[in-house]
Design an enzyme around this catalytic site. Structure first.
Site, PDB file in Angstrom:
ATOM      1  N   ARG A  36      24.539   0.187 -18.264  1.00  0.00           N
ATOM      2  CA  ARG A  36      24.469  -0.108 -16.836  1.00  0.00           C
ATOM      3  C   ARG A  36      23.301   0.637 -16.190  1.00  0.00           C
ATOM      4  NH1 ARG A  36      29.785   0.784 -13.733  1.00  0.00           N
ATOM      5  NH2 ARG A  36      28.741  -0.556 -12.214  1.00  0.00           N
ATOM      6  N   CYS A  66      26.925   7.617  -9.166  1.00  0.00           N
ATOM      7  CA  CYS A  66      27.433   6.691 -10.184  1.00  0.00           C
ATOM      8  C   CYS A  66      27.293   5.304  -9.594  1.00  0.00           C
ATOM      9  CB  CYS A  66      28.874   7.041 -10.566  1.00  0.00           C
ATOM     10  SG  CYS A  66      30.017   7.127  -9.161  1.00  0.00           S
TER      11      CYS A  66
END
Length: 278
Positions: free
Chosen positions: A178, A234
């Protein structure tokens, strides 16, 4: 700084009837928001109160601010007082395993100034594996008053990230695929905030899923200077929290959360993203 409590230590605390202990069940599933509450109702550690990531540990989603913004702090403070937490309460938070949601709850309580907050090593599964009882009974609550002392210097916003010092380290806590933009199922854009270094949050755990000790975490973060500011992000400010716990266990003092994280960053179309290792 120790933020972890073992099942045996919690059990001894409860057996010795130590007063003013609150247990919080923070189980949650991002792909099934009702699963955590259902799991709690099916069985939980005796005396535990359930707090929901979306309803209790996050605020209302807006155009900007990320997909799990911080809750309104006055509301959150009132809520934890209502369930029986004051400044002298020892709080133990657990998840299903050593997952990210207990760490999010830990961080929020730390942020409002609570001094005695711990995450249960191994979570609910470890409690059961050690032969301890669970219950479906809901606890009787006695409201108390918590007096907050916000650690405002441990939070940054998007402008702070843009204006960070050259020596400041920005961490992206998501999985590497990701981070590199090779896979993204949650957001409309893939990649990471330019300048961010990848420290996957699950890497603060051993191969057996236990929290690494201080020496292991020192080695894990050995490329970082403990004198520098560290901003942790994040996707939405949740999986950043285990990394913050781990950094503090390792002895880092100047650690800050970017609550909006990547989901906030990409809500501004003009913000660039990067897909290479940094």
């Amino acid at each position: 700084m120790s933020s972890i409590i073992t099942v045996d230590r919690l059990k001894r605390r409860l057996q010795n009837d130590q007063n003013n202990t609150m247990i919080i069940d923070a189980r949650f599933q991002l792909n099934d928001p009702d699963a955590g509450r259902k799991a709690y109702l099916d069985g939980h550690i005796p005396g535990a109160v359930y707090l929901d990531l979306d309803k209790d540990l996050s605020g209302r989603i807006a155009k900007h601010g990320g997909s799990h913004p911080l809750p309104d702090i006055d509301t959150f403070v009132a809520k934890i007082g209502h369930i029986g937490i004051d400044n002298d309460t020892t709080v133990v938070v657990y998840d299903q395993h050593n997952d990210m949601f207990a760490a999010r709850c830990w961080w929020l309580l730390h942020y409002i100034g609570h001094e005695k907050v711990y995450v249960l090593e191994g979570g609910y599964n470890e409690w059961i594996a050690n032969g301890n009882e669970v219950t479906t009974d809901l606890p009787k609550l006695t409201a108390k008053e918590f007096k907050p002392a916000l650690r405002t210097d441990e939070v940054v916003d998007i402008q702070d990230v843009k204006e960070k010092k050259e020596e400041t380290v920005l961490i992206d806590s998501r999985a590497k695929d990701r981070y590199l933009g090779q896979q993204e199922t949650r957001y409309k854009r893939a990649g990471h905030i330019p300048g961010a270094k990848n420290y996957f949050w699950k890497d603060v755990l051993t191969n057996h899923g236990k929290w690494k000790n201080k020496d292991e975490l020192d080695r894990h973060f050995e490329q970082l200077d403990k004198d520098n500011e560290v901003i942790v992000s994040c996707g939405s400010g949740v999986s950043a929290c285990p990394n913050i716990m781990a950094l503090k266990i390792a002895g880092f003092q100047n650690v800050k959360l970017y609550p909006g994280s990547f989901s906030d960053w990409i809500s501004y179309d003009e913000n660039k993203i990067e897909t290479k290792e940094e």
